[in-house]
Design an enzyme around this catalytic site. Structure first.
Site, short mmCIF file in Angstrom:
data_model
loop_
_atom_site.label_atom_id
_atom_site.label_comp_id
_atom_site.label_asym_id
_atom_site.label_seq_id
_atom_site.Cartn_x
_atom_site.Cartn_y
_atom_site.Cartn_z
N CYS A 1 -0.31 4.02 2.29
CA CYS A 1 -0.01 3.79 3.71
C CYS A 1 1.47 4.06 4.01
O CYS A 1 1.82 4.65 5.02
CB CYS A 1 -0.29 2.34 4.10
SG CYS A 1 -1.90 1.73 3.60
N ASP A 2 2.35 3.61 3.14
CA ASP A 2 3.77 3.55 3.48
C ASP A 2 4.69 4.39 2.60
O ASP A 2 5.89 4.49 2.89
CB ASP A 2 4.25 2.08 3.41
CG ASP A 2 3.47 1.19 4.38
OD1 ASP A 2 3.10 1.69 5.45
OD2 ASP A 2 3.22 0.02 4.03
N CYS B 1 0.83 -1.21 0.00
CA CYS B 1 0.00 0.00 0.00
C CYS B 1 0.87 1.26 0.00
O CYS B 1 1.43 1.63 1.04
CB CYS B 1 -0.91 -0.04 1.23
SG CYS B 1 -1.85 1.46 1.51
#
Ligand SMILES: Cc1cc2nc3c(=O)[nH]c(=O)nc-3n(C[C@H](O)[C@H](O)[C@H](O)COP(=O)(O)OP(=O)(O)OC[C@H]3O[C@@H](n4cnc5c(N)ncnc54)[C@H](O)[C@@H]3O)c2cc1C
Length: 306
Positions: A137-138, A134
């Protein structure tokens, strides 16, 4: 026979727990059924920096556990079982699980989805330490670093394009010599100077120390191996919603996700879907929690109308 529940929630991730908190506070006779661990897939996140309320960020394990504690404090009953079937019988929904059968007037399906894995050495060990599924997300953890994206579809190119906001270079590794992504996305990716492609190549293994440092690549044509130095690898080779047991009951979209309206209602009255499992989800904790709340309120309205 046990009295039917008003509401059964399938899945104890952010969507299911949020639905459970709302349902418990509305005094609905509810049961949440979870097959693995309360908290869902966010338990695997090293750190979550985009869920409001935690200015310093919070570990995924802690966030998932706090959500489960909050649901418990509100009096939400839970059962550990795998849901294996769902049927409609008159006004009731019959939920078949590994531990027996439950009945309810309404059901919220919040079983999430699973990223297809590469299945290579190092993938599991470096999850959250350079291996990610993701970019939203990261991605921000890889400022000015070189990262790789594995895959050749729309998701892979979207991930690659998003990562160019942070990374100094994004290398897309694809097992074929052509991409499956739409021509528009391909055009954007080919025109982005930070993106490079490695064709006809697969990842053989992932190596590093505390963090990912290197990918061992293998040419699908010659079998020749090579090393690629990266700080992170984003795997985008497919996403499987946990909807296998719903085939025949609900119309699923091409990818197997559940279509819902803005109230999280499916085409079957009293059947709702929330979180990553629904078509069109942005697959984030914040959206899953919001979906869960919307579905619980929808279920409450449905229950008061039958
Ligand atoms: C490593 C990692 C890092 C991430 N980082 C972030 C981040 O920083 N920020 C962010 O917003 N999002 C992040 N995400 C995404 C986020 O975790 C998901 O969007 C969110 O958890 C979705 O919630 P959900 O409740 O819809 O599904 P899930 O969290 O997947 O929960 C579904 C639950 O249902 C259970 N279940 C499935 N099928 C059944 C069944 N048949 N019977 C019983 N139970 C079942 C599963 O065991 C699971 O516990 C990350 C994900 C991963 C994997």
């Amino acid at each position: 026979m046990e009295k039917p529940y008003q509401l059964i929630i399938v899945g104890g991730g952010p969507a299911g727990l949020s639905a459970g908190i709302y349902a418990a506070r509305s005094k609905l006779h509810t049961l949440l059924i979870e097959k693995a661990g309360l908290g869902g897939q966010i338990l695997n996140a090293e750190i979550v920096e985009n869920y409001p309320g935690f200015p310093q960020g919070i570990s995924g394990a802690e966030l998932g556990s706090l959500m489960a504690q909050q649901a418990e404090k509100q009096g939400l009953p839970t059962a550990m079982a795998e849901v294996q079937g769902l049927r409609i019988q008159g006004k009731e929904k019959i939920v078949d699980t590994s531990e027996g059968q439950y009945r309810a007037q309404a059901v919220i399906i919040a079983g999430g989805s699973e990223h297809s894995k590469l299945g290579v050495y190092g993938e599991e060990a470096f999850l959250g330490r350079g291996v990610s599924y993701c970019s939203m997300c990261d991605g921000a953890f890889f400022r000015d670093e070189v990262v790789a994206v594995v895959g050749g579809g729309n998701v892979a190119l979207n991930e690659a394009l998003f990562l160019t906001r942070f990374a100094s270079k994004v290398i897309v590794i694809h097992r074929r010599d052509q991409l499956r992504a739409t021509k528009i996305l391909q055009g954007r990716a080919f025109n982005q100077p930070k993106i490079e492609f490695i064709w006809d190549t697969v990842v053989d293994s992932i190596a590093g120390d505390r963090q990912v440092r290197e990918l061992i690549l293998r040419s699908v044509n010659t079998g020749e191996k090579s090393s690629l130095k990266v700080s992170g690898v984003f795997v985008a080779v497919g996403l499987r919603p946990n909807t296998g047991y719903l085939k025949g009951l609900l119309a699923l979209n091409e990818g197997g996700f559940i279509s819902v309206n803005g109230q999280m209602e499916t085409e079957v009255p009293g059947l709702f879907a929330a979180g990553d499992i629904r078509a069109g989800s942005i697959r984030q904790v914040v959206s899953a929690a919001g979906d869960g709340a919307t579905a619980a309120i929808g279920a409450e309205r449905f229950l008061s109308s039958v």
